[in-house]
Design an enzyme around this catalytic site. Structure first.
Site, short mmCIF file in Angstrom:
data_model
loop_
_atom_site.label_atom_id
_atom_site.label_comp_id
_atom_site.label_asym_id
_atom_site.label_seq_id
_atom_site.Cartn_x
_atom_site.Cartn_y
_atom_site.Cartn_z
CG MET A 175 6.94 2.70 4.10
SD MET A 175 7.16 1.99 5.76
CE MET A 175 7.61 0.29 5.37
CD GLU A 176 9.87 4.86 -0.46
OE1 GLU A 176 9.67 5.30 0.70
OE2 GLU A 176 8.95 4.69 -1.28
CG LEU A 217 -1.91 -1.26 1.10
CD1 LEU A 217 -2.73 -1.38 2.37
CD2 LEU A 217 -2.83 -1.19 -0.10
CB CYS A 218 4.44 1.52 -0.33
SG CYS A 218 5.70 2.48 0.45
CG HIS A 219 1.54 6.86 -2.07
ND1 HIS A 219 1.25 6.71 -0.73
CD2 HIS A 219 0.39 7.30 -2.64
CE1 HIS A 219 0.00 7.05 -0.51
NE2 HIS A 219 -0.55 7.40 -1.65
CG ASP A 254 22.29 -14.86 -0.34
OD1 ASP A 254 21.97 -16.07 -0.25
OD2 ASP A 254 22.74 -14.37 -1.40
#
Lengths: 145, 145, 145, 145, 145, 145
Positions: B99-100, B63-65, B114
Site C-alpha cells: 500500500m505504501e 485500515l492500513c497498519h 497538478d
C-alpha cells in the site's frame, strides 16, 4: 518550486468531477457484493477515504493551494469487471478543485485495493481522470469521448 | 471495519514495487523536459511527493497498519507519451508495504497532474499496479505479463 | 512538559479496551437503524473514524508516545437510548495503548454526533472509560463494577 | 457517505461552546494542584491540546467541513471531583463550529487522562456536550437544564 | 530523491540533543516572566510544541525516516537576551534522532515568536544546532567549542 | 492558552517575507553545487519542504490561526558559507502570514541539514527572521539594518 499566487482571482463557485476504476476478477467483485471481506464494508470505507483525502489534498500534492471545500460526494459502484469510483468536489474559492476530486478518487481506489489485496494482488487502478470542471477563468470543461 | 491484528506475525524484511503512468501529449512532455513549467521542477516534485505519501499511507488508507519504513525510492521518467512512475518501499515489519508503494505512485502521479494541468486538463493516470512483493508469509510475488 | 523515556522497557504484547456512549432520543436511534441519515451510514463512519483516530493518537495527545499498532477493532451498537462504542487496540511495544483505545472511542462518538446533529443537538457523549488493559509492567487491569 | 454541500449558505459569524468533565479521585486532583505530575503541567497541556484539536476537527471527523476558525478558547478547571473543560470556538463561515468545540473538549479530556493515568486508571470522561450555539440558519440554541 | 534504506542497520539506543535561541528585548523577556502575554503561557506552549514537532519530523522533513521515539524532553529558559531552547530525543531504532531534536527546537522557537510577535516583530531565531549525538555507527559526537 | 479571536478584523491582502541561513563548510557547498548528495537534489527538496511547511503552520505552532494561503514562494541559494533561504507568503485573510513565512524557512533549513548531515554534522541554522510584512492593522513593517 512555488505555490502560484491566486490572491487576485475572485472567489467563485467551482465544481470538479473525477473518476477512476479498480479492475479485479469477477470472484473478487462477488466477494464485495456478498460482504465477505475480513476488513469490513469495502464500498463504505472507500467512499469515506475519498472524502477524507479530498480534505488532505494540499498535504499530499505539494504545490496545491489549501481550499475551503464546501461539499464532497464520492461514489463507489461495483460492476462486472471491478469498482467504478467518482468524486464531485465543490468550493467557493479562488482556484479550482480538480486536484481534490482526483485525490479523492485515488484514495478511494487505494482503499478498495487495500481491503481486497488479501484475495487478489493483481488488481489495477485505471483511468483516474478529470471528467468535468465548472467555474473560474477557464469556464466549463468536459472530457471528450 | 477493523485493522486486522498482525501482532503474532514475525518482523521480516519486506519490499514492494509499484508503478503508474501519467499519459499526456508530446507537447506537455517537451515542456517537462525543457523545464518550462511555472510551478517548477515536475519530476523532482513528483518524486518528493511520492516519498512523503509513502509515509502518510496509514492516514490515507483507513485500515492500513502504521509501518516503520526503512527505505523509499521513487522514480519519474518522461517518455514519448507521458511520465512513468515507480516506487520501491522497504521495511522490516509485520506486514507488507504494497500500500505504501501504491500510495507513493498515486501521489507522484497526482503531483505531475497538478503541475501540468494548466497546460493540459485531459491527462490520465493509468495502470497503478503492484509489480513485485517480497517477504512475509505470501513469499515472492511478481506481476504477470 | 516531556514525553517520558520508555527506551528501557521491553517490547511486550499489550491490549487495551475502552468504551463510550452517545445518548440520544429513541427517534434518532430509529433514524440510524432505518438508514435515514443524509450524511450516510452512521455506524460504518463511526467505526472507520475510530480506527483512524487510534493511528493519530500521538498527534492529538501531546505527550503520548508514537506506537506501532498491530490491530484496532471498533464497534458501534445502537440500543434504546443511544449508541455504545467500544475500541480494542493491540500492539507489541514499550508502552500501553489505552490512549489509542480512548482516542478511537472519542472520535467514533464525535462522528456519530456529527452525522446526527442536524436531527438532535442535545445528544451527550458519556462515560468514555478504559475497561481493560493487559501487558506491560502494570499487568492485567479490569475496571471495577 | 458525503460531505454535504454548504456552498449556497452565506458566511456568517458563528460561535459554539461545549463542555466535558474528567472525574478522578481527590488525591489526583490534589496532585494536579500541587504540580506533582511527572509529564508536566496538566492544565496547560490540556488547554493547548484542545486548541490544536479544534484545528484538526475535519481530519478527525470524516464528514465535517474544513472551516477557517477565527478564535478558540479552552479552559480546564480542577474541582473537588475532577477537571471541568470548556471550549468556545468562533468562525465567520458557512457552517457551524459545534464539532470543533466538541473535538477540542475531547482532546483536552484525553490529554488530562494521559498525563494522570499513571496515578489513576479508573478516571472517566463524562458529559461531553454542546452548551450553546449562535449564528447560522438554526439561530441561537442553548442547552436545557 | 530517496529515503535511504536503513533496513540492514541494527536497532540501537540513540540520543540527540539540539539547542536554539530566540533573541528579544529585555522588555519582552520581562513580559514572559510576568506572564503578561495575551496568548498564554509562552514557555509551556513552546515546550509542548517542541515535543509535538519531534513526532511530526518525518512529515516536515521530506526524506527523513519515520522513527519510534522513546522519549522527548524540551526545555525553554528565559535569560537576559531571550529564550534558550533545548531538546533531547531518544529512540531505539535504526537511524539517529538529530532531525527530531532540531525540529523540536525549531517548532519551540517558532511558537515563542508567535506568542510574542504582537509585542516585538524583530526577534530573531539563532543558532539552531546539534549539540550531541550518541549511538549508531558514527558513535558519540559532541559539538566543538 | 487561546487562539485569539480575529473574526472582527477585515479580510485584507497580506504578504510576509522571512529568511534564514544554513552555515556549512565550503566543501559541503561544493557538494550541493555538484549534485553529489546521496539523498538527491538539496535545493529542490528544501524549497518544496518550505512550501509544504507553510501550509502546515497551524499544526506546528499551537496558537496560530488556520489561514487560506494564496501563494508561497521559497528560494534556496548556495553561497560561499552556506545556503540562504527566503520565503514569501501571501494571503487575503484576517491575520498575517509571518508565521507561515518563518515556518517555511525553518522547514527548508531543516531539510537542507537533513540531506547534508551525513557529510557535516556541525552545520548551524542561523538568523531565521521576518524581513518584511505588509497588510493588516500594523501596516508595512521592514526589518532594520
Amino acid at each position: 518550486m512555488k505555490m502560484i499566487d491566486v490572491g487576485e482571482k475572485p472567489k467563485t463557485e467551482r465544481v470538479a468531477t473525477a473518476r477512476g476504476f479498480v479492475t479485479m476478477s469477477a470472484a473478487t467483485v462477488r466477494r464485495i457484493r456478498a460482504g465477505d471481506v475480513e476488513k469490513g464494508d469495502v464500498l463504505a470505507a472507500a467512499r469515506l477515504a475519498g472524502v477524507m483525502a479530498a480534505k488532505k489534498t494540499p498535504d499530499l500534492v505539494p504545490l496545491c493551494h489549501p481550499i475551503a471545500l464546501s461539499g464532497v460526494d464520492v461514489t463507489a459502484d461495483p460492476g462486472p469487471r471491478g469498482v467504478a469510483v467518482t468524486a464531485t468536489v465543490r468550493t467557493v474559492d479562488r482556484t479550482g478543485v480538480e486536484m481534490e476530486a482526483l485525490a479523492a478518487v485515488s484514495a478511494a481506489c487505494l482503499t478498495i485495493y487495500d481491503m481486497l489485496k488479501r484475495y487478489e494482488k493483481g488488481m489495477s487502478i485505471q483511468a483516474i481522470e478529470l471528467m468535468e470542471k465548472k467555474g473560474g477563468r477557464s469556464g466549463h470543461w468536459v472530457r471528450d469521448g
